[in-house]
Design a protein around this motif. Structure first.
Motif, PDB file in Angstrom:
ATOM      1  N   VAL A  49       0.854  -1.191   0.000  1.00  0.00           N
ATOM      2  CA  VAL A  49       0.000   0.000   0.000  1.00  0.00           C
ATOM      3  C   VAL A  49       0.884   1.232   0.000  1.00  0.00           C
ATOM      4  O   VAL A  49       2.022   1.209   0.491  1.00  0.00           O
ATOM      5  N   GLU A  50       0.339   2.295  -0.566  1.00  0.00           N
ATOM      6  CA  GLU A  50       1.088   3.549  -0.599  1.00  0.00           C
ATOM      7  C   GLU A  50       0.571   4.446   0.527  1.00  0.00           C
ATOM      8  O   GLU A  50      -0.614   4.723   0.620  1.00  0.00           O
ATOM      9  N   VAL A  51       1.479   4.869   1.392  1.00  0.00           N
ATOM     10  CA  VAL A  51       1.139   5.768   2.492  1.00  0.00           C
ATOM     11  C   VAL A  51       2.103   6.948   2.420  1.00  0.00           C
ATOM     12  O   VAL A  51       3.317   6.774   2.528  1.00  0.00           O
ATOM     13  N   ASP A  52       1.560   8.154   2.225  1.00  0.00           N
ATOM     14  CA  ASP A  52       2.367   9.374   2.114  1.00  0.00           C
ATOM     15  C   ASP A  52       3.471   9.230   1.064  1.00  0.00           C
ATOM     16  O   ASP A  52       4.622   9.605   1.292  1.00  0.00           O
ATOM     17  N   GLY A  53       3.130   8.626  -0.083  1.00  0.00           N
ATOM     18  CA  GLY A  53       4.095   8.479  -1.165  1.00  0.00           C
ATOM     19  C   GLY A  53       5.088   7.353  -0.965  1.00  0.00           C
ATOM     20  O   GLY A  53       5.950   7.120  -1.804  1.00  0.00           O
ATOM     21  N   GLU A  54       5.002   6.656   0.147  1.00  0.00           N
ATOM     22  CA  GLU A  54       5.918   5.542   0.443  1.00  0.00           C
ATOM     23  C   GLU A  54       5.153   4.219   0.347  1.00  0.00           C
ATOM     24  O   GLU A  54       4.022   4.109   0.814  1.00  0.00           O
ATOM     25  N   LEU A  55       5.793   3.223  -0.251  1.00  0.00           N
ATOM     26  CA  LEU A  55       5.199   1.888  -0.285  1.00  0.00           C
ATOM     27  C   LEU A  55       5.500   1.170   1.017  1.00  0.00           C
ATOM     28  O   LEU A  55       6.620   1.209   1.528  1.00  0.00           O
ATOM     29  N   SER A  56       4.469   0.563   1.558  1.00  0.00           N
ATOM     30  CA  SER A  56       4.684  -0.252   2.751  1.00  0.00           C
ATOM     31  C   SER A  56       3.840  -1.515   2.627  1.00  0.00           C
ATOM     32  O   SER A  56       2.922  -1.592   1.818  1.00  0.00           O
ATOM     33  N   SER A  57       4.186  -2.475   3.418  1.00  0.00           N
ATOM     34  CA  SER A  57       3.502  -3.758   3.384  1.00  0.00           C
ATOM     35  C   SER A  57       2.585  -3.866   4.601  1.00  0.00           C
ATOM     36  O   SER A  57       2.952  -3.469   5.704  1.00  0.00           O
ATOM     37  N   ARG A  58       1.383  -4.385   4.367  1.00  0.00           N
ATOM     38  CA  ARG A  58       0.480  -4.633   5.487  1.00  0.00           C
ATOM     39  C   ARG A  58      -0.283  -5.921   5.225  1.00  0.00           C
ATOM     40  O   ARG A  58      -0.413  -6.359   4.088  1.00  0.00           O
ATOM     41  N   SER A  59      -0.792  -6.511   6.268  1.00  0.00           N
ATOM     42  CA  SER A  59      -1.564  -7.745   6.129  1.00  0.00           C
ATOM     43  C   SER A  59      -2.890  -7.459   5.442  1.00  0.00           C
ATOM     44  O   SER A  59      -3.563  -6.474   5.764  1.00  0.00           O
ATOM     45  N   PHE A  60      -3.246  -8.326   4.515  1.00  0.00           N
ATOM     46  CA  PHE A  60      -4.534  -8.194   3.844  1.00  0.00           C
ATOM     47  C   PHE A  60      -5.622  -8.603   4.823  1.00  0.00           C
ATOM     48  O   PHE A  60      -5.502  -9.605   5.528  1.00  0.00           O
ATOM     49  N   VAL A  61      -6.703  -7.835   4.873  1.00  0.00           N
ATOM     50  CA  VAL A  61      -7.840  -8.144   5.747  1.00  0.00           C
ATOM     51  C   VAL A  61      -9.007  -8.558   4.853  1.00  0.00           C
ATOM     52  O   VAL A  61      -9.481  -7.769   4.030  1.00  0.00           O
ATOM     53  N   TRP A  62      -9.436  -9.801   5.015  1.00  0.00           N
ATOM     54  CA  TRP A  62     -10.573 -10.297   4.248  1.00  0.00           C
ATOM     55  C   TRP A  62     -11.835  -9.609   4.746  1.00  0.00           C
ATOM     56  O   TRP A  62     -12.083  -9.558   5.950  1.00  0.00           O
ATOM     57  N   PRO A  63     -12.668  -9.071   3.859  1.00  0.00           N
ATOM     58  CA  PRO A  63     -13.937  -8.482   4.306  1.00  0.00           C
ATOM     59  C   PRO A  63     -14.797  -9.541   4.999  1.00  0.00           C
ATOM     60  O   PRO A  63     -14.760 -10.728   4.625  1.00  0.00           O
ATOM     61  N   ALA A  64     -15.561  -9.121   5.997  1.00  0.00           N
ATOM     62  CA  ALA A  64     -16.425 -10.057   6.725  1.00  0.00           C
ATOM     63  C   ALA A  64     -17.353 -10.787   5.749  1.00  0.00           C
ATOM     64  O   ALA A  64     -17.586 -11.995   5.880  1.00  0.00           O
ATOM     65  N   ARG A  65     -17.870 -10.087   4.760  1.00  0.00           N
ATOM     66  CA  ARG A  65     -18.787 -10.700   3.799  1.00  0.00           C
ATOM     67  C   ARG A  65     -18.085 -11.796   2.992  1.00  0.00           C
ATOM     68  O   ARG A  65     -18.685 -12.832   2.688  1.00  0.00           O
ATOM     69  N   THR A  66     -16.815 -11.620   2.669  1.00  0.00           N
ATOM     70  CA  THR A  66     -16.070 -12.654   1.935  1.00  0.00           C
ATOM     71  C   THR A  66     -15.807 -13.853   2.845  1.00  0.00           C
ATOM     72  O   THR A  66     -15.892 -15.002   2.398  1.00  0.00           O
ATOM     73  N   ARG A  67     -15.519 -13.604   4.123  1.00  0.00           N
ATOM     74  CA  ARG A  67     -15.333 -14.731   5.052  1.00  0.00           C
ATOM     75  C   ARG A  67     -16.627 -15.532   5.175  1.00  0.00           C
ATOM     76  O   ARG A  67     -16.600 -16.760   5.210  1.00  0.00           O
ATOM     77  N   GLU A  68     -17.787 -14.863   5.206  1.00  0.00           N
ATOM     78  CA  GLU A  68     -19.086 -15.556   5.248  1.00  0.00           C
ATOM     79  C   GLU A  68     -19.311 -16.338   3.953  1.00  0.00           C
ATOM     80  O   GLU A  68     -19.798 -17.476   3.979  1.00  0.00           O
ATOM     81  N   TRP A  69     -18.972 -15.716   2.826  1.00  0.00           N
ATOM     82  CA  TRP A  69     -19.126 -16.356   1.519  1.00  0.00           C
ATOM     83  C   TRP A  69     -18.271 -17.621   1.447  1.00  0.00           C
ATOM     84  O   TRP A  69     -18.707 -18.657   0.959  1.00  0.00           O
ATOM     85  N   TRP A  70     -17.044 -17.537   1.946  1.00  0.00           N
ATOM     86  CA  TRP A  70     -16.129 -18.685   1.941  1.00  0.00           C
ATOM     87  C   TRP A  70     -16.682 -19.818   2.817  1.00  0.00           C
ATOM     88  O   TRP A  70     -16.664 -20.989   2.422  1.00  0.00           O
TER      89      TRP A  70
END
Length: 158
Positions: A49-70
């Motif tokens: 993800v880009e934060v203040d022009g800098e690339l950084s890495s963060r954990s992907f968060v599955w949307p609650a609706r996708t977790r229900e779908w899965w």
């Protein structure tokens, strides 16, 4: 009138040896033995993800609706026959589902096509020639008279 009267409508069918197009028999169905596998968990992974022009890495968060779908797919009767390749296909589809629920509606057509391929709706299952056994049982119950209707008009003797 010298013509012959024939039953039915339209001309008599051509002799098969004189037909211009001979439809070939469909190819024989190839039956293989596959080992169904259990549903994997939705994976943990990092996204850039880009934060203040800098690339950084963060954990992907599955949307609650996708977790229900899965979870819904894991409980589906269809899942009893899913192989590892089916689950892999659905994992990729889960990413599209997550993007859709995170507001990226450009993925909607591909998401719709992908879930149709695994039989998400009654129309999809009809096209794939899949029918849930419960549907047959429900139809039988609807056509069988209920106890109340069988005994309508009967009175208890006093």
């Amino acid at each position: 009138m010298g013509g012959h009267i024939m039953a039915g409508r339209g001309p008599a069918p051509k002799d098969s040896s004189r037909r211009a197009r001979a439809n070939k028999d469909p190819m024989a169905l190839r039956v293989i033995h596959a080992q169904p596998t259990e549903q994997p968990d939705l994976p943990d992974f990092d996204v850039q993800v880009e934060v203040d022009g800098e690339l950084s890495s963060r954990s992907f968060v599955w949307p609650a609706r996708t977790r229900e779908w899965w979870a819904m797919w894991g409980e589906s009767p269809l899942a009893a026959e899913f192989t590892s390749t089916d689950w892999d296909y659905l994992l990729d589809t889960a990413l599209l589902h997550a993007r859709f629920w995170n507001g990226d509606h450009k993925v909607a057509p591909e998401l719709r096509l992908r879930v149709a391929k695994v039989g998400a709706t009654p129309e999809d299952r009809a096209r794939l020639r899949i029918q849930f056994a419960q549907a047959d049982e429900a139809d039988e119950k609807r056509t069988r008279p209920s106890a109340r209707s069988r005994h309508a008009g009967l009175k208890l003797a006093e």
